[in-house]
Design an enzyme around this catalytic site. Structure first.
Site, PDB file in Angstrom:
ATOM      1  N   HIS A  14       0.827  -1.209   0.000  1.00 11.51           N
ATOM      2  CA  HIS A  14       0.000   0.000   0.000  1.00 11.51           C
ATOM      3  C   HIS A  14       0.863   1.261   0.000  1.00 11.51           C
ATOM      4  O   HIS A  14       0.380   2.350  -0.339  1.00 11.51           O
ATOM      5  CB  HIS A  14      -0.917  -0.006   1.222  1.00 11.51           C
ATOM      6  CG  HIS A  14      -2.231   0.685   0.998  1.00 11.51           C
ATOM      7  ND1 HIS A  14      -2.373   1.765   0.161  1.00 11.51           N
ATOM      8  CD2 HIS A  14      -3.471   0.459   1.506  1.00 11.51           C
ATOM      9  CE1 HIS A  14      -3.626   2.171   0.161  1.00 11.51           C
ATOM     10  NE2 HIS A  14      -4.318   1.397   0.970  1.00 11.51           N
ATOM     11  N   ALA A  15       2.124   1.146   0.367  1.00 10.68           N
ATOM     12  CA  ALA A  15       3.027   2.298   0.293  1.00 10.68           C
ATOM     13  C   ALA A  15       3.368   2.641  -1.152  1.00 10.68           C
ATOM     14  O   ALA A  15       3.755   3.771  -1.455  1.00 10.68           O
ATOM     15  CB  ALA A  15       4.316   2.015   1.072  1.00 10.68           C
TER      16      ALA A  15
END
Length: 472
Positions: A140-141
């Site tokens: 998700h980064a």
């Protein structure tokens, strides 16, 4: 090449632990092209592996050292090994969808290696009906779930005869279109606080007017929360088995329902398809908790991301007037009748949307961030199970392609998202529409949410119950 990691992406990296892998995923099912041989799965794998140039997005990995003053930065992986990222797997016999979902659940349970770029793709064959699956996961980064889906859609076509199409990580994918926006350039619910700051920094004029309007909106929103009315803030979600500490083990369940069936229910009851989707989830969760002897008396609350047309503001939203907000929807799980649950959900969603639509984009962002704050703070302070949860689960509905798509002649016949359970929020339901179907992806902690796959049966039962109640 070194580039900074924005605060939101840094937060995802720092929040990750063994119990909370912070990657999003997707499962796609493909039918082989006509005339394809038994080795088509291997050919698909080799086509995705043998990439002459990998796009920069898929080459960067997180790094920190004394040279970066302890700050996380992106660096290019100088020892990039595509065979680590693109993998070829096969299912054990009998090769049912059950074996596929079990494999995806186990793959989704493991964290991505920090010393490498944060993504994996698995070409999976062995389904007894001959289909080939593609499971992907991306931290998700690096991208959010919607962006990850768009990356895949960017290499699909509506032309079944087209060949020579690149993989999503192939640099050729971006040769005729812009490079994907970096994390934080688009608004997602997890990034709301950061987005508010960014908008404030870039749009200094009008901030005073926005700030002046916040107290009234804040008072109205909190007042609704105190009175247990639909709002961006929830103060009345009951404790459930979903709202406790989780393990890193995951179970995944997925299934399609024809959109026409859901649309017919909505038309007969004067509700929306999204209302029907929420009612499906409500009835399924109610039946599941009854089976577990764990249904609370108070109705469960779901956090539902919504796109809204905010009122005019000096601070424009990121997409030309549309704002992304969160409605805390009461799911009516205390009601026995499916028609009553659908009515309650429709009313709850309408009230929430009306409340947010009266705000400016910045106010919507702030309210939605405030609504999420307890869900973020409680796990960080290890207080889940002690403080009352702000909501019980997340239910998202993401629009997808309306027409049939292909990759090198292989027809995409199924598209299912895998999201992120977190401590205090053990179940996540994400839906996406594709080619006349609504694909449900249910991901949960294997221990905290036992027999999660039974929710699929209860979802189907709820569709039938609503059809019967609507006289269809």
């Amino acid at each position: 090449m070194v580039s900074p990691i924005d605060p939101t992406a840094t937060g995802f990296l720092l929040a990750e632990n063994r119990s909370m892998p912070m990657h999003v995923g997707g499962l796609q099912l493909f039918e082989k092209p006509e005339g394809a041989g038994r080795d088509y799965g291997r050919q698909m794998y080799e086509a995705m592996r043998d990439v002459s140039e990998v796009a920069p997005l898929f080459l960067k990995r997180p790094h920190r050292s004394l040279a970066t003053a302890g700050q996380l930065v992106w660096v290019e992986d100088e020892e990039f090994d595509i065979e680590h990222h693109v993998r070829h797997s096969a299912l054990p016999k009998p090769g049912r969808v059950r074996e596929l979902l079990d494999l995806c659940g186990r793959l989704h349970s493991t964290r991505l290696a920090r010393e490498r770029p944060l993504w994996e793709a698995h070409v999976i064959e062995g389904l007894r009906d001959g289909r080939v699956a593609l499971y992907t996961k991306t931290h998700h980064a690096l991208v959010d779930g919607i962006s990850a889906m768009r990356l895949l859609q960017g290499v699909l076509t509506t032309d079944p005869g087209r060949r020579g199409m690149p993989a999503p990580w192939d640099a050729r994918t971006r040769s005729s279109r812009a490079e994907p926006a970096p994390r934080g350039a688009e608004t997602s619910l997890a990034e709301l606080p950061v987005q508010v700051v960014r908008q404030a920094l870039h749009q200094g004029l009008g901030i005073a007017a926005e700030a002046a309007g916040m107290p009234g909106a804040l008072v109205r929103t909190i007042s609704k929360g105190v009175r247990n009315e639909t709002s961006a803030i929830s103060l009345h979600a009951p404790r459930t088995i979903f709202n406790q500490k989780i393990t890193g083990s995951r179970r995944f369940a997925a299934q399609d329902w024809p959109i026409e069936r859901l649309r017919a229910i909505g038309k007969a009851t004067d509700t929306t398809i999204n209302d029907v989707v929420l009612a499906m989830c409500s009835g399924a969760v109610r039946a599941y908790l009854l089976e577990q002897e764990a249904l609370p008396e108070a109705p469960l609350v779901a956090m539902v991301p919504v796109g809204l047309k905010a009122k005019e503001s000096n601070i424009a939203s990121m997409d030309g007037g549309n704002a992304i907000g969160a409605v805390m929807c009461r799911l009516g799980t205390d009601l026995v009748d499916p028609a009553d649950r659908l009515t309650a959900i429709h009313r709850s969603m309408k009230e929430g949307k009306d409340a947010l639509s009266s705000m400016t984009p910045t106010q919507i962002l702030v309210m939605s961030a405030l609504g999420q704050a307890p869900a973020i703070v409680a796990p960080m302070l290890r207080m889940q199970g002690i403080v009352r949860p702000p909501y019980n689960l997340i239910i998202s509905n993401v629009p997808g392609p309306r027409t049939t798509h292909f990759w090198n002649g292989a027809r995409l016949v199924g598209n299912y998202p895998l999201s992120i359970p977190i401590n205090g929020m053990a179940l996540n339901i994400t839906c996406t529409s594709y080619d006349g179907n609504m694909g449900f992806g249910l991901i949960g902690c294997r221990r905290t949410v036992p027999h999660l796959q039974r929710l699929l049966t209860y979802l189907d039962d709820e569709v039938r119950a609503m059809e019967k109640a609507a006289g269809i």
